[in-house]
Design a protein around this motif. Structure first.
Motif, PDB file in Angstrom:
ATOM      1  N   GLN A 149       0.765   2.579   4.002  1.00  0.00           N
ATOM      2  CA  GLN A 149       1.334   1.899   5.163  1.00  0.00           C
ATOM      3  C   GLN A 149       0.283   1.073   5.899  1.00  0.00           C
ATOM      4  N   ALA A 150      -0.945   1.571   5.955  1.00  0.00           N
ATOM      5  CA  ALA A 150      -2.018   0.808   6.592  1.00  0.00           C
ATOM      6  C   ALA A 150      -2.298  -0.475   5.813  1.00  0.00           C
ATOM      7  N   ALA A 151      -2.349  -0.367   4.487  1.00  0.00           N
ATOM      8  CA  ALA A 151      -2.564  -1.552   3.669  1.00  0.00           C
ATOM      9  C   ALA A 151      -1.448  -2.564   3.881  1.00  0.00           C
ATOM     10  N   GLN A 152      -0.204  -2.092   3.915  1.00  0.00           N
ATOM     11  CA  GLN A 152       0.937  -2.981   4.154  1.00  0.00           C
ATOM     12  C   GLN A 152       0.812  -3.657   5.516  1.00  0.00           C
ATOM     13  N   SER A 168      -5.586 -15.139  -1.640  1.00  0.00           N
ATOM     14  CA  SER A 168      -5.791 -15.683  -2.984  1.00  0.00           C
ATOM     15  C   SER A 168      -6.512 -14.705  -3.911  1.00  0.00           C
ATOM     16  N   LYS A 169      -7.023 -13.602  -3.348  1.00  0.00           N
ATOM     17  CA  LYS A 169      -7.786 -12.631  -4.132  1.00  0.00           C
ATOM     18  C   LYS A 169      -7.004 -11.325  -4.293  1.00  0.00           C
ATOM     19  N   PRO A 170      -7.278 -10.600  -5.377  1.00  0.00           N
ATOM     20  CA  PRO A 170      -6.742  -9.240  -5.474  1.00  0.00           C
ATOM     21  C   PRO A 170      -7.433  -8.342  -4.449  1.00  0.00           C
ATOM     22  N   THR A 171      -6.863  -7.170  -4.209  1.00  0.00           N
ATOM     23  CA  THR A 171      -7.389  -6.264  -3.189  1.00  0.00           C
ATOM     24  C   THR A 171      -7.648  -4.882  -3.779  1.00  0.00           C
ATOM     25  N   SER A 218       0.266  -6.241  -0.020  1.00  0.00           N
ATOM     26  CA  SER A 218       1.493  -5.747  -0.655  1.00  0.00           C
ATOM     27  C   SER A 218       1.190  -5.059  -1.977  1.00  0.00           C
ATOM     28  N   LYS A 219       0.168  -5.537  -2.697  1.00  0.00           N
ATOM     29  CA  LYS A 219      -0.256  -4.923  -3.947  1.00  0.00           C
ATOM     30  C   LYS A 219      -1.768  -4.754  -3.943  1.00  0.00           C
ATOM     31  N   ALA A 220      -2.247  -3.688  -4.596  1.00  0.00           N
ATOM     32  CA  ALA A 220      -3.686  -3.416  -4.573  1.00  0.00           C
ATOM     33  C   ALA A 220      -4.067  -2.477  -5.697  1.00  0.00           C
ATOM     34  N   PHE A 221      -5.352  -2.451  -5.982  1.00  0.00           N
ATOM     35  CA  PHE A 221      -5.957  -1.403  -6.782  1.00  0.00           C
ATOM     36  C   PHE A 221      -6.422  -0.319  -5.815  1.00  0.00           C
ATOM     37  N   SER A 222      -6.520   0.914  -6.315  1.00  0.00           N
ATOM     38  CA  SER A 222      -6.881   2.030  -5.450  1.00  0.00           C
ATOM     39  C   SER A 222      -8.067   2.777  -6.050  1.00  0.00           C
ATOM     40  N   LEU A 223      -9.143   2.907  -5.278  1.00  0.00           N
ATOM     41  CA  LEU A 223     -10.366   3.589  -5.715  1.00  0.00           C
ATOM     42  C   LEU A 223     -10.677   4.705  -4.746  1.00  0.00           C
TER      43      LEU A 223
END
Length: 295
Positions: free
Chosen positions: A89-92, A28-31, A97-102
């Motif tokens: 690929q690790a995130a998947q 339910s949260k963004p990643t 499936s979708k994320a912000f990247s820092l």
């Protein structure tokens, strides 16, 4: 914090080290994917992973690039593009499936690479203490460091035609890296903790090879300047004004190259160290929450 876990991915058959806030992904949260700096580990982000404000707003998944922490592969040679693909690929594999990247320092240009490789999956990028150029003469003329005199002797020392089962990274590498990274935040306790971590990661023949290739990647990486105009997601760049590695000049030029980004902004922070989340956690927290709020 829970210990670092690993997940296997197809690219280079890599085993990838990671930590997740609250121990699991809440769909339910963004990643936010968090990518660490040179020869550090996911522990660089322990404060963020346990920050109640951040973990209430988003899943935080710290992922270690190739050559770092618990991430491993049988392939000795790899690049930052490989690390970006392994990160995706690790995130998947973890259900993201979708994320912000820092990313911090090298993590910044890995984060940008994730957005280039998977623009449909990366919703925004936050860059901390970094540069999008190679280690170029132009960068050095504008206040960025010259890594070659520093890393050259180490790379020579870490090269071996025979196995090195007794290898352990020395304080002569650890102390300068921590000093450059943490700046005024490099207390005896901090340096002592990281000394233990690095001596554990970079030990034995595999540890030597991981360390050597990580540093070769830094020294010989390709720049991204001609690709930045292809980034369409929002970009928020935070940079310490007097940080000793990449300074605060080239960032003013490079942020303008994100011409297709929905929003590209640069914040210069007085007193900010190279590892910006160590000296300025509040500003980093605000950047994460601000990007999530606009999603």
């Amino acid at each position: 914090m829970a210990p670092t876990q690993t997940v296997r991915v197809p690219h280079l058959d890599a085993q990838v080290g990671y930590k997740i806030s609250n121990g699991k992904i809440d769909p339910s949260k963004p990643t936010f994917i968090l990518i660490n700096s040179l020869t550090t580990t996911v522990d660089l982000y322990n404060a963020e992973l346990t920050n109640p404000k951040l973990t209430a707003a988003a899943n935080l998944v710290a992922i270690e690039p190739l050559g770092h922490g618990a991430t491993s592969t049988s392939v000795e040679h790899f690049t930052y593009w490989d690390s970006a693909l392994v990160t995706l690929q690790a995130a998947q594999a973890l259900g993201v499936s979708k994320a912000f990247s820092l990313g911090t320092s090298q993590g910044g240009w890995i984060a940008v690479r994730t957005a280039l490789l998977a623009p449909e999956r990366i919703q925004g990028v936050i860059i901390l203490g970094s540069s999008m150029d190679s280690e170029s003469a132009d960068s050095r003329s504008k206040g960025c460091w010259d890594p070659f005199p520093i890393v050259g002797p180490f790379l020579q020392k870490w090269s071996s035609s025979t196995p090195t089962p007794d290898f352990v990274v020395g304080d002569d590498w650890i102390q300068p890296v921590m000093g450059l990274g943490f700046g005024a935040a490099a207390t005896d306790v901090t340096v002592g903790t990281w000394t233990q971590i690095l001596k554990s990661v970079y030990a034995g023949d595999e540890g030597r090879k991981k360390l050597r290739m990580s540093v070769i990647n830094l020294a010989e990486r390709d720049g991204l300047l001609l690709r930045l105009g292809d980034i369409k997601c929002p970009v928020h760049w935070l940079q310490g004004v007097n940080e000793p590695v990449y300074g605060s000049v080239v960032q003013k030029e490079q942020i303008k190259l994100f011409t297709a980004s929905k929003e590209a902004k640069l914040d210069l922070i007085d007193g900010g160290a190279h590892f910006l989340n160590a000296t300025n956690p509040k500003e980093v927290e605000e950047a994460i929450l601000g990007m999530v709020a606009k999603a």
